[in-house]
Write a protein that holds these residues in place. Structure first.
Motif, mmCIF file in Angstrom:
data_model
loop_
_atom_site.group_PDB
_atom_site.id
_atom_site.type_symbol
_atom_site.label_atom_id
_atom_site.label_comp_id
_atom_site.label_asym_id
_atom_site.label_seq_id
_atom_site.Cartn_x
_atom_site.Cartn_y
_atom_site.Cartn_z
ATOM 1 N N PHE A 14 0.828 -1.204 0.000
ATOM 2 C CA PHE A 14 0.000 0.000 0.000
ATOM 3 C C PHE A 14 0.864 1.256 0.000
ATOM 4 C CE2 PHE A 14 -2.263 3.349 2.329
ATOM 5 C CZ PHE A 14 -3.341 3.519 1.467
ATOM 6 N N ILE A 15 1.881 1.295 0.831
ATOM 7 C CA ILE A 15 2.770 2.451 0.900
ATOM 8 C C ILE A 15 3.493 2.656 -0.430
ATOM 9 C CG2 ILE A 15 4.872 3.350 1.998
ATOM 10 C CD1 ILE A 15 3.835 1.981 4.597
ATOM 11 N N ALA A 16 4.013 1.566 -1.012
ATOM 12 C CA ALA A 16 4.707 1.667 -2.301
ATOM 13 C C ALA A 16 3.754 2.113 -3.409
ATOM 14 C CB ALA A 16 5.345 0.332 -2.662
ATOM 15 N N PHE A 17 2.530 1.621 -3.375
ATOM 16 C CA PHE A 17 1.542 1.987 -4.392
ATOM 17 C C PHE A 17 1.199 3.468 -4.303
ATOM 18 C CE2 PHE A 17 -2.865 2.390 -5.868
ATOM 19 C CZ PHE A 17 -2.734 1.869 -7.146
ATOM 20 N N VAL A 18 0.994 3.976 -3.113
ATOM 21 C CA VAL A 18 0.669 5.395 -2.934
ATOM 22 C C VAL A 18 1.834 6.266 -3.401
ATOM 23 C CG1 VAL A 18 0.225 7.174 -1.197
ATOM 24 C CG2 VAL A 18 -1.035 5.031 -1.128
ATOM 25 N N ILE A 19 3.053 5.875 -3.086
ATOM 26 C CA ILE A 19 4.224 6.635 -3.529
ATOM 27 C C ILE A 19 4.323 6.629 -5.050
ATOM 28 C CG2 ILE A 19 6.757 6.655 -3.534
ATOM 29 C CD1 ILE A 19 6.588 5.702 -0.590
ATOM 30 N N ALA A 20 4.127 5.466 -5.676
ATOM 31 C CA ALA A 20 4.210 5.370 -7.137
ATOM 32 C C ALA A 20 3.125 6.203 -7.815
ATOM 33 C CB ALA A 20 4.100 3.905 -7.570
ATOM 34 N N ILE A 21 1.913 6.162 -7.303
ATOM 35 C CA ILE A 21 0.824 6.946 -7.883
ATOM 36 C C ILE A 21 1.098 8.435 -7.742
ATOM 37 C CG2 ILE A 21 -1.622 7.548 -7.579
ATOM 38 C CD1 ILE A 21 -1.180 4.958 -9.082
ATOM 39 N N THR A 22 1.630 8.841 -6.591
ATOM 40 C CA THR A 22 1.944 10.254 -6.367
ATOM 41 C C THR A 22 3.018 10.735 -7.334
ATOM 42 O OG1 THR A 22 1.388 9.999 -4.032
ATOM 43 C CG2 THR A 22 2.683 11.928 -4.634
ATOM 44 N N ILE A 23 4.062 9.948 -7.518
ATOM 45 C CA ILE A 23 5.138 10.319 -8.450
ATOM 46 C C ILE A 23 4.611 10.398 -9.873
ATOM 47 C CG2 ILE A 23 7.307 9.516 -9.476
ATOM 48 C CD1 ILE A 23 8.016 8.394 -6.679
ATOM 49 N N ALA A 24 3.798 9.422 -10.284
ATOM 50 C CA ALA A 24 3.244 9.426 -11.637
ATOM 51 C C ALA A 24 2.340 10.634 -11.860
ATOM 52 C CB ALA A 24 2.475 8.131 -11.891
ATOM 53 N N TYR A 25 1.543 10.994 -10.865
ATOM 54 C CA TYR A 25 0.652 12.140 -11.008
ATOM 55 C C TYR A 25 1.457 13.434 -11.109
ATOM 56 C CZ TYR A 25 -2.994 15.532 -10.190
ATOM 57 O OH TYR A 25 -3.835 16.590 -10.325
ATOM 58 N N ARG A 26 2.502 13.559 -10.314
ATOM 59 C CA ARG A 26 3.328 14.779 -10.363
ATOM 60 C C ARG A 26 4.001 14.940 -11.710
ATOM 61 N NH1 ARG A 26 2.830 17.919 -5.843
ATOM 62 N NH2 ARG A 26 2.633 16.684 -3.966
ATOM 63 N N LYS A 27 4.395 13.828 -12.340
ATOM 64 C CA LYS A 27 5.028 13.901 -13.664
ATOM 65 C C LYS A 27 4.025 14.342 -14.728
ATOM 66 C CE LYS A 27 8.706 10.471 -13.211
ATOM 67 N NZ LYS A 27 9.199 9.181 -13.708
ATOM 68 N N ASP A 28 2.783 13.935 -14.583
ATOM 69 C CA ASP A 28 1.776 14.187 -15.619
ATOM 70 C C ASP A 28 0.884 15.384 -15.329
ATOM 71 O OD1 ASP A 28 2.673 12.011 -17.015
ATOM 72 O OD2 ASP A 28 1.153 10.647 -16.210
ATOM 73 N N ILE A 29 1.168 16.162 -14.315
ATOM 74 C CA ILE A 29 0.255 17.237 -13.918
ATOM 75 C C ILE A 29 0.082 18.284 -15.019
ATOM 76 C CG2 ILE A 29 1.936 18.698 -12.747
ATOM 77 C CD1 ILE A 29 -0.253 18.966 -10.521
ATOM 78 N N ASN A 30 1.140 18.605 -15.772
ATOM 79 C CA ASN A 30 1.013 19.584 -16.854
ATOM 80 C C ASN A 30 0.159 19.049 -18.003
ATOM 81 O OD1 ASN A 30 2.580 21.483 -15.541
ATOM 82 N ND2 ASN A 30 4.482 20.634 -16.341
ATOM 83 N N ILE A 31 0.277 17.763 -18.284
ATOM 84 C CA ILE A 31 -0.541 17.146 -19.333
ATOM 85 C C ILE A 31 -2.011 17.158 -18.920
ATOM 86 C CG2 ILE A 31 -0.997 14.983 -20.557
ATOM 87 C CD1 ILE A 31 2.017 14.402 -20.318
ATOM 88 N N HIS A 32 -2.270 16.859 -17.653
ATOM 89 C CA HIS A 32 -3.655 16.870 -17.168
ATOM 90 C C HIS A 32 -4.277 18.256 -17.282
ATOM 91 C CE1 HIS A 32 -3.443 12.806 -15.853
ATOM 92 N NE2 HIS A 32 -2.587 13.024 -14.878
ATOM 93 N N LYS A 33 -3.498 19.283 -16.988
ATOM 94 C CA LYS A 33 -4.031 20.647 -17.062
ATOM 95 C C LYS A 33 -4.410 21.026 -18.482
ATOM 96 C CE LYS A 33 -1.718 22.547 -13.028
ATOM 97 N NZ LYS A 33 -0.691 23.468 -12.532
ATOM 98 N N SER A 34 -3.676 20.524 -19.481
ATOM 99 C CA SER A 34 -3.970 20.920 -20.858
ATOM 100 C C SER A 34 -5.061 20.055 -21.497
ATOM 101 C CB SER A 34 -2.698 20.866 -21.708
ATOM 102 O OG SER A 34 -2.221 19.541 -21.807
#
Length: 62
Positions: A14-34
């Motif tokens: 669970f801890i590893a999954f939350v960390i991985a999801i957070t990192i992936a979301y931070r990388k894609d935040i600019n794409i999500h905004k557009s």
């Protein structure tokens, strides 16, 4: 019900999954905004539709 090893594995996973999801979301935040500018409108329309269904259900139940 669960062994101590299973509980430790579940917690670590669970801890590893939350960390991985957070990192992936931070990388894609600019794409999500557009690409997803107006998605809140779809969410509001969906919630409004569900609310309308509940109102209709209550209205016809009485």
């Amino acid at each position: 019900m669960f062994s101590q090893g299973q509980i430790i594995f579940g917690a670590c996973f669970f801890i590893a999954f939350v960390i991985a999801i957070t990192i992936a979301y931070r990388k894609d935040i600019n794409i999500h905004k557009s690409f997803y500018k107006g998605n809140y409108k779809v969410l509001l329309a969906f919630l409004g539709f569900i609310g309308l269904l509940f109102i209709i259900k209550i209205f016809f139940k009485r």
